[in-house]
Design a protein around this motif. Structure first.
Motif, PDB file in Angstrom:
ATOM      1  N   PHE A  11      37.093  29.960  47.789  1.00 46.10           N
ATOM      2  CA  PHE A  11      37.178  28.663  47.128  1.00 46.10           C
ATOM      3  C   PHE A  11      37.193  28.813  45.607  1.00 46.10           C
ATOM      4  O   PHE A  11      37.912  28.089  44.911  1.00 46.10           O
ATOM      5  N   THR A  12      36.426  29.764  45.096  1.00 44.57           N
ATOM      6  CA  THR A  12      36.411  30.017  43.656  1.00 44.57           C
ATOM      7  C   THR A  12      37.782  30.477  43.179  1.00 44.57           C
ATOM      8  O   THR A  12      38.288  30.003  42.152  1.00 44.57           O
ATOM      9  N   MET A  13      38.408  31.378  43.932  1.00 44.41           N
ATOM     10  CA  MET A  13      39.732  31.873  43.549  1.00 44.41           C
ATOM     11  C   MET A  13      40.761  30.741  43.618  1.00 44.41           C
ATOM     12  O   MET A  13      41.607  30.605  42.710  1.00 44.41           O
ATOM     13  N   ALA A  14      40.681  29.900  44.624  1.00 34.80           N
ATOM     14  CA  ALA A  14      41.629  28.784  44.761  1.00 34.80           C
ATOM     15  C   ALA A  14      41.490  27.809  43.579  1.00 34.80           C
ATOM     16  O   ALA A  14      42.500  27.347  43.024  1.00 34.80           O
ATOM     17  N   ILE A  15      40.271  27.520  43.193  1.00 31.97           N
ATOM     18  CA  ILE A  15      40.052  26.628  42.054  1.00 31.97           C
ATOM     19  C   ILE A  15      40.533  27.288  40.758  1.00 31.97           C
ATOM     20  O   ILE A  15      41.185  26.650  39.927  1.00 31.97           O
ATOM     21  N   ALA A  16      40.226  28.580  40.598  1.00 32.09           N
ATOM     22  CA  ALA A  16      40.654  29.294  39.387  1.00 32.09           C
ATOM     23  C   ALA A  16      42.178  29.300  39.268  1.00 32.09           C
ATOM     24  O   ALA A  16      42.719  29.158  38.168  1.00 32.09           O
ATOM     25  N   LEU A  17      42.887  29.438  40.388  1.00 30.23           N
ATOM     26  CA  LEU A  17      44.351  29.416  40.350  1.00 30.23           C
ATOM     27  C   LEU A  17      44.879  28.084  39.818  1.00 30.23           C
ATOM     28  O   LEU A  17      45.904  28.038  39.150  1.00 30.23           O
ATOM     29  N   GLU A  18      44.172  27.021  40.124  1.00 28.10           N
ATOM     30  CA  GLU A  18      44.588  25.693  39.669  1.00 28.10           C
ATOM     31  C   GLU A  18      44.259  25.461  38.196  1.00 28.10           C
ATOM     32  O   GLU A  18      44.973  24.734  37.514  1.00 28.10           O
ATOM     33  N   LEU A  19      43.186  26.064  37.707  1.00 29.47           N
ATOM     34  CA  LEU A  19      42.687  25.754  36.367  1.00 29.47           C
ATOM     35  C   LEU A  19      43.007  26.788  35.289  1.00 29.47           C
ATOM     36  O   LEU A  19      42.976  26.458  34.103  1.00 29.47           O
ATOM     37  N   CYS A  20      43.285  28.023  35.674  1.00 29.77           N
ATOM     38  CA  CYS A  20      43.365  29.120  34.703  1.00 29.77           C
ATOM     39  C   CYS A  20      44.761  29.734  34.645  1.00 29.77           C
ATOM     40  O   CYS A  20      45.440  29.856  35.667  1.00 29.77           O
ATOM     41  N   ASP A  21      45.143  30.168  33.446  1.00 27.34           N
ATOM     42  CA  ASP A  21      46.404  30.886  33.274  1.00 27.34           C
ATOM     43  C   ASP A  21      46.254  32.364  33.615  1.00 27.34           C
ATOM     44  O   ASP A  21      47.220  33.011  33.993  1.00 27.34           O
ATOM     45  N   ARG A  22      45.056  32.895  33.446  1.00 32.21           N
ATOM     46  CA  ARG A  22      44.750  34.293  33.756  1.00 32.21           C
ATOM     47  C   ARG A  22      43.390  34.327  34.438  1.00 32.21           C
ATOM     48  O   ARG A  22      42.457  33.658  33.986  1.00 32.21           O
ATOM     49  N   ILE A  23      43.283  35.126  35.487  1.00 32.50           N
ATOM     50  CA  ILE A  23      42.021  35.263  36.217  1.00 32.50           C
ATOM     51  C   ILE A  23      41.595  36.722  36.168  1.00 32.50           C
ATOM     52  O   ILE A  23      42.348  37.606  36.575  1.00 32.50           O
ATOM     53  N   ASN A  24      40.397  36.970  35.633  1.00 26.85           N
ATOM     54  CA  ASN A  24      39.800  38.305  35.623  1.00 26.85           C
ATOM     55  C   ASN A  24      38.686  38.311  36.658  1.00 26.85           C
ATOM     56  O   ASN A  24      37.729  37.547  36.537  1.00 26.85           O
ATOM     57  N   VAL A  25      38.811  39.175  37.655  1.00 23.32           N
ATOM     58  CA  VAL A  25      37.841  39.262  38.741  1.00 23.32           C
ATOM     59  C   VAL A  25      37.043  40.547  38.551  1.00 23.32           C
ATOM     60  O   VAL A  25      37.619  41.630  38.442  1.00 23.32           O
ATOM     61  N   TYR A  26      35.726  40.424  38.524  1.00 27.77           N
ATOM     62  CA  TYR A  26      34.851  41.580  38.347  1.00 27.77           C
ATOM     63  C   TYR A  26      34.038  41.833  39.607  1.00 27.77           C
ATOM     64  O   TYR A  26      33.520  40.893  40.214  1.00 27.77           O
ATOM     65  N   GLY A  27      33.938  43.110  39.986  1.00 30.44           N
ATOM     66  CA  GLY A  27      33.064  43.495  41.079  1.00 30.44           C
ATOM     67  C   GLY A  27      33.657  43.371  42.465  1.00 30.44           C
ATOM     68  O   GLY A  27      32.935  43.522  43.450  1.00 30.44           O
ATOM     69  N   MET A  28      34.946  43.142  42.596  1.00 32.30           N
ATOM     70  CA  MET A  28      35.570  43.037  43.915  1.00 32.30           C
ATOM     71  C   MET A  28      36.308  44.341  44.225  1.00 32.30           C
ATOM     72  O   MET A  28      37.198  44.745  43.480  1.00 32.30           O
ATOM     73  N   VAL A  29      35.924  44.963  45.308  1.00 33.94           N
ATOM     74  CA  VAL A  29      36.599  46.193  45.707  1.00 33.94           C
ATOM     75  C   VAL A  29      37.955  45.845  46.321  1.00 33.94           C
ATOM     76  O   VAL A  29      38.154  44.734  46.809  1.00 33.94           O
ATOM     77  N   ASN A  87      48.687  35.652  37.709  1.00 36.97           N
ATOM     78  CA  ASN A  87      48.102  36.492  36.670  1.00 36.97           C
ATOM     79  C   ASN A  87      46.630  36.787  37.004  1.00 36.97           C
ATOM     80  O   ASN A  87      45.729  36.277  36.352  1.00 36.97           O
ATOM     81  N   ILE A  88      46.426  37.599  38.047  1.00 32.26           N
ATOM     82  CA  ILE A  88      45.082  37.954  38.528  1.00 32.26           C
ATOM     83  C   ILE A  88      44.876  39.447  38.291  1.00 32.26           C
ATOM     84  O   ILE A  88      45.740  40.255  38.644  1.00 32.26           O
ATOM     85  N   HIS A  89      43.717  39.809  37.718  1.00 34.64           N
ATOM     86  CA  HIS A  89      43.398  41.203  37.407  1.00 34.64           C
ATOM     87  C   HIS A  89      42.003  41.523  37.928  1.00 34.64           C
ATOM     88  O   HIS A  89      41.099  40.701  37.831  1.00 34.64           O
ATOM     89  N   PHE A  90      41.837  42.746  38.451  1.00 38.01           N
ATOM     90  CA  PHE A  90      40.579  43.167  39.070  1.00 38.01           C
ATOM     91  C   PHE A  90      39.946  44.288  38.244  1.00 38.01           C
ATOM     92  O   PHE A  90      40.602  45.269  37.908  1.00 38.01           O
TER      93      PHE A  90
END
Length: 112
Positions: A11-29, A87-90
């Motif tokens: 749900f967090t990722m789905a909301i971030a896709l709607e609100l953010c131009d770039r998503i930086n995800v930390y701690g996900m393998v 634009n998602i980065h891990f």
């Protein structure tokens, strides 16, 4: 039917896709982390360092047929797929989704 449900991360990722131009995800393998023969053992919950291992929980949830489960590995595969388009980065661990497999691309081309 499988009694699985989406995680809060979904749900967090789905909301971030709607609100953010770039998503930086930390701690996900990455999705295949638990397949690596020498992956580090990481506690599933940070507040239970002697508790269950993250991969043990991921695999048991992914394979579970009874009870309530998250499909964490499946969700990570979806996130990797989304990262090929959005634009998602891990980070920590740093990883990026690989290219789509040739047979998947061919099948997608045939069906479109």
């Amino acid at each position: 039917m499988s009694n699985s449900w989406l995680s809060t991360g979904w749900f967090t990722m789905a909301i971030a896709l709607e609100l953010c131009d770039r998503i930086n995800v930390y701690g996900m393998v990455p999705p295949d982390f638990c397949r690596e023969p020498y992956h580090p053992s990481v506690p599933y919950h940070y507040y239970e360092p002697s508790g269950s291992d993250e991969c043990t929980m991921y695999i048991s949830h992914e394979r579970g047929r009874r009870g309530s489960h998250h499909r964490f590995i499946t969700e990570k595969r979806v996130f990797a797929s989304w990262a090929r388009t959005f634009n998602i980065h891990f980070y920590q661990p740093d990883w990026s989704p690989g290219p789509l497999a040739a047979n998947r691309t061919a099948n997608a081309t045939r069906t479109t």
